[in-house]
Design a protein around this motif. Structure first.
Motif, PDB file in Angstrom:
ATOM      1  N   ILE A  62      45.019  50.250  42.362  1.00 23.59           N
ATOM      2  CA  ILE A  62      44.779  49.060  43.256  1.00 23.59           C
ATOM      3  C   ILE A  62      43.235  48.977  43.052  1.00 23.59           C
ATOM      4  O   ILE A  62      42.485  49.854  43.735  1.00 23.59           O
ATOM      5  CB  ILE A  62      45.190  49.245  44.498  1.00 23.59           C
ATOM      6  CG1 ILE A  62      46.741  49.662  44.514  1.00 23.59           C
ATOM      7  CG2 ILE A  62      45.102  48.298  45.667  1.00 23.59           C
ATOM      8  CD1 ILE A  62      47.600  50.103  45.897  1.00 23.59           C
ATOM      9  N   ASP A  63      42.600  47.807  42.602  1.00 25.09           N
ATOM     10  CA  ASP A  63      41.249  47.584  42.556  1.00 25.09           C
ATOM     11  C   ASP A  63      40.730  47.128  43.800  1.00 25.09           C
ATOM     12  O   ASP A  63      41.202  46.251  44.503  1.00 25.09           O
ATOM     13  CB  ASP A  63      41.259  46.589  41.333  1.00 25.09           C
ATOM     14  CG  ASP A  63      39.901  46.740  40.587  1.00 25.09           C
ATOM     15  OD1 ASP A  63      39.105  47.905  40.564  1.00 25.09           O
ATOM     16  OD2 ASP A  63      39.279  45.906  40.142  1.00 25.09           O
ATOM     17  N   ALA A  64      39.452  47.889  44.103  1.00 23.56           N
ATOM     18  CA  ALA A  64      38.655  47.258  45.331  1.00 23.56           C
ATOM     19  C   ALA A  64      37.226  47.300  44.868  1.00 23.56           C
ATOM     20  O   ALA A  64      36.534  48.354  45.356  1.00 23.56           O
ATOM     21  CB  ALA A  64      38.909  48.186  46.748  1.00 23.56           C
ATOM     22  N   PRO A  65      36.791  46.213  44.161  1.00 24.12           N
ATOM     23  CA  PRO A  65      35.504  46.088  43.682  1.00 24.12           C
ATOM     24  C   PRO A  65      34.518  45.356  44.786  1.00 24.12           C
ATOM     25  O   PRO A  65      35.111  44.817  45.684  1.00 24.12           O
ATOM     26  CB  PRO A  65      35.549  45.162  42.556  1.00 24.12           C
ATOM     27  CG  PRO A  65      36.793  44.428  42.852  1.00 24.12           C
ATOM     28  CD  PRO A  65      37.762  45.178  43.534  1.00 24.12           C
ATOM     29  N   VAL A  66      33.347  46.029  45.093  1.00 19.54           N
ATOM     30  CA  VAL A  66      32.433  45.271  45.910  1.00 19.54           C
ATOM     31  C   VAL A  66      31.246  44.823  44.975  1.00 19.54           C
ATOM     32  O   VAL A  66      30.450  45.664  44.493  1.00 19.54           O
ATOM     33  CB  VAL A  66      31.944  46.244  46.908  1.00 19.54           C
ATOM     34  CG1 VAL A  66      31.029  45.437  48.010  1.00 19.54           C
ATOM     35  CG2 VAL A  66      33.024  46.782  47.893  1.00 19.54           C
ATOM     36  N   ALA A  67      31.157  43.664  44.744  1.00 15.17           N
ATOM     37  CA  ALA A  67      29.896  43.148  44.028  1.00 15.17           C
ATOM     38  C   ALA A  67      28.648  43.556  44.532  1.00 15.17           C
ATOM     39  O   ALA A  67      28.406  43.676  45.488  1.00 15.17           O
ATOM     40  CB  ALA A  67      30.072  41.651  43.883  1.00 15.17           C
ATOM     41  N   GLY A  68      27.715  43.664  43.672  1.00 12.67           N
ATOM     42  CA  GLY A  68      26.090  44.043  44.034  1.00 12.67           C
ATOM     43  C   GLY A  68      25.761  45.230  43.207  1.00 12.67           C
ATOM     44  O   GLY A  68      26.336  46.403  43.683  1.00 12.67           O
ATOM     45  N   GLY A  69      24.893  45.360  42.495  1.00  9.93           N
ATOM     46  CA  GLY A  69      24.245  46.232  41.476  1.00  9.93           C
ATOM     47  C   GLY A  69      23.876  47.338  42.570  1.00  9.93           C
ATOM     48  O   GLY A  69      23.282  46.914  43.676  1.00  9.93           O
TER      49      GLY A  69
END
Ligand code: GAL
Length: 421
Positions: A62-69
């Motif tokens: 279950i993918d939980a990406p949070v954008a922001g390098g």
């Protein structure tokens, strides 16, 4: 006793088997929700390697990406989710914050996987210190990134007859020529972690690795207020003159794209920038050159790792252990690091198939370990607690975006670090 009829006996036996089966709990379906900040082109390709490996082994991702390098936005999401009692199962975390979370008693120990998979023999001792808390494994490292890289476009440099600069003095001379020729000397994204990435390479380049350690790891007051630190801020001011007007808040991967296209000549960034080059079909070391940042006498280390937040559901705990096992596996470490731009954290893995920049990284790492010039990255959360890192980022960014003098910056830095400790 009369013999039971053959059919009846079969029936009874199968009924018994069915009974046993019914009493056996269903097999766990290994499942994990993974919180990460890998959302750029190269990073997403790398995360897909991980996801596919996990799914092939029967896991549900279950993918939980949070954008922001750089992951600062992801840290904020993590804190609020843990406070809300909804911790994700697997979380990208590194450096001292691993121990900080472990001390809260919320991380699952990974000792059983570590023992079965022989992590003691696979993980370099320098990383074992980072991923263990109280002698127990609580994180699994996926890679070794080097921060002090200068990426340059050979065609852009050739326009002013230049080679990648080896000292900060040379850098300033080359950048001045580029600017005069109408080429953006340095592609940069004005975000605190990116400003700090440049800052720490200047500290290393002007002060040397011993000074770097005193100032950015040991937080020695004398080093923080020294003339060398004043010179570091002078150089930051000079660098400010070499970035284009659109630098403010630009994501790092867009800065990498500027160098790839020749819209800018150079970028200072860790080798995740190489992930972008590979994703765009460029040959690292040829289309875009990789050299160490000016004056570097060491290796600034950044290693991504994952921790598992204690879960009750048995599908989730099974998923966590499966993921931990796969992450240090040979196949994953090879494929993932080819895509990510880093080198394997599994130190026994041969470097076959890796490009020239990765080969250099691997050799320089060994050399730095021998020479004791392997230094943890401050900007990338490997060196100091989050509060102290925050103090560095605040002052470095405030200085970069104003006309603050170097002396004032040094004074503010020493004060902010003292307060944050
Ligand atoms: C670093 C991280 C890398 C990378 C980069 C940009 O801190 O360790 O894996 O992708 O940020 O997001």
């Amino acid at each position: 006793m009369p013999r039971m009829g053959h059919t009846l006996s079969l029936l009874l036996r199968s009924a018994a088997v069915i009974g046993v089966l019914a009493a056996t709990p269903a097999m766990a379906e290994p499942t994990v929700e993974v919180l990460h900040f890998w959302t750029s082109g190269g990073e997403s390709r790398a995360v897909n390697v991980l996801r596919q490996d996990f799914e092939k082994a029967g896991g549900k991702w279950i993918d939980a990406p949070v954008a922001g390098g750089g992951g600062d936005a992801a840290s904020t999401v993590l804190r609020s989710r843990v406070l809300a009692g909804d911790a994700p199962n697997a979380v990208q975390l590194k450096g001292p914050s691993i121990k900080e979370w472990a001390e809260q008693g919320v991380l699952a120990p990974l000792d059983s996987v570590a023992k079965a998979e022989n992590w003691d023999q696979l993980v370099p001792p320098q990383l074992q210190q980072v991923i263990k808390s109280d002698g127990h494994y609580v994180a699994v490292p996926v890679n070794i990134h080097r921060v002090n890289w200068l990426w340059s476009n050979p065609a852009a440099l050739a326009k002013v007859g230049a080679q990648p600069p080896k000292t900060w003095e040379e850098f300033n001379a080359v950048a001045t020529k580029l600017k005069a020729a109408g080429i953006v000397p340095l592609a940069h994204g004005g975000q605190p972690w990116q400003d700090a990435t440049i800052f720490e390479t200047v500290v290393l380049g002007l002060g040397g690795s011993e000074f770097y350690k005193k100032a950015l790891v040991d937080l020695d007051e004398k080093a923080l207020t020294s003339d060398t630190m004043v010179k570091v801020f002078d150089q930051m001011r000079t660098i400010r003159g070499f970035v284009d007007n659109g630098f403010s808040n630009r994501e790092w991967n867009l800065a990498t794209a500027m160098v790839m296209k020749g819209d800018a000549a150079m970028q200072i960034m860790g080798d995740w920038a190489k992930g972008e080059l590979v994703a765009a079909g460029k040959v690292p070391g040829k289309d875009v050159l990789c050299t160490t940042t000016p004056g570097s006498d060491g290796f600034l280390l950044n290693s991504d790792s994952f921790v598992m937040f204690t879960a009750k559901d048995k599908d989730r705990t099974a998923g966590q252990m499966l993921l931990a096992k796969l992450m240090l596996g040979e196949k994953f470490q090879h494929e993932f690091n080819l895509t990510k731009g880093s080198i394997p954290a599994r130190m026994t893995l041969p470097m076959d198939g890796f490009d020239a920049c990765a080969q250099k990284s691997s050799q320089d790492l060994k050399q730095a370990i021998g020479a004791k010039t392997l230094m943890p990255s401050m900007a990338h959360e490997m060196a100091v607690p989050g509060s102290v890192r925050g103090a560095f980022l605040d002052v470095v960014t405030a200085h970069f975006n104003s006309d603050m003098s170097s002396k004032d910056a040094v004074k503010r830095l020493a004060e902010a670090v003292t307060l944050a400790r």
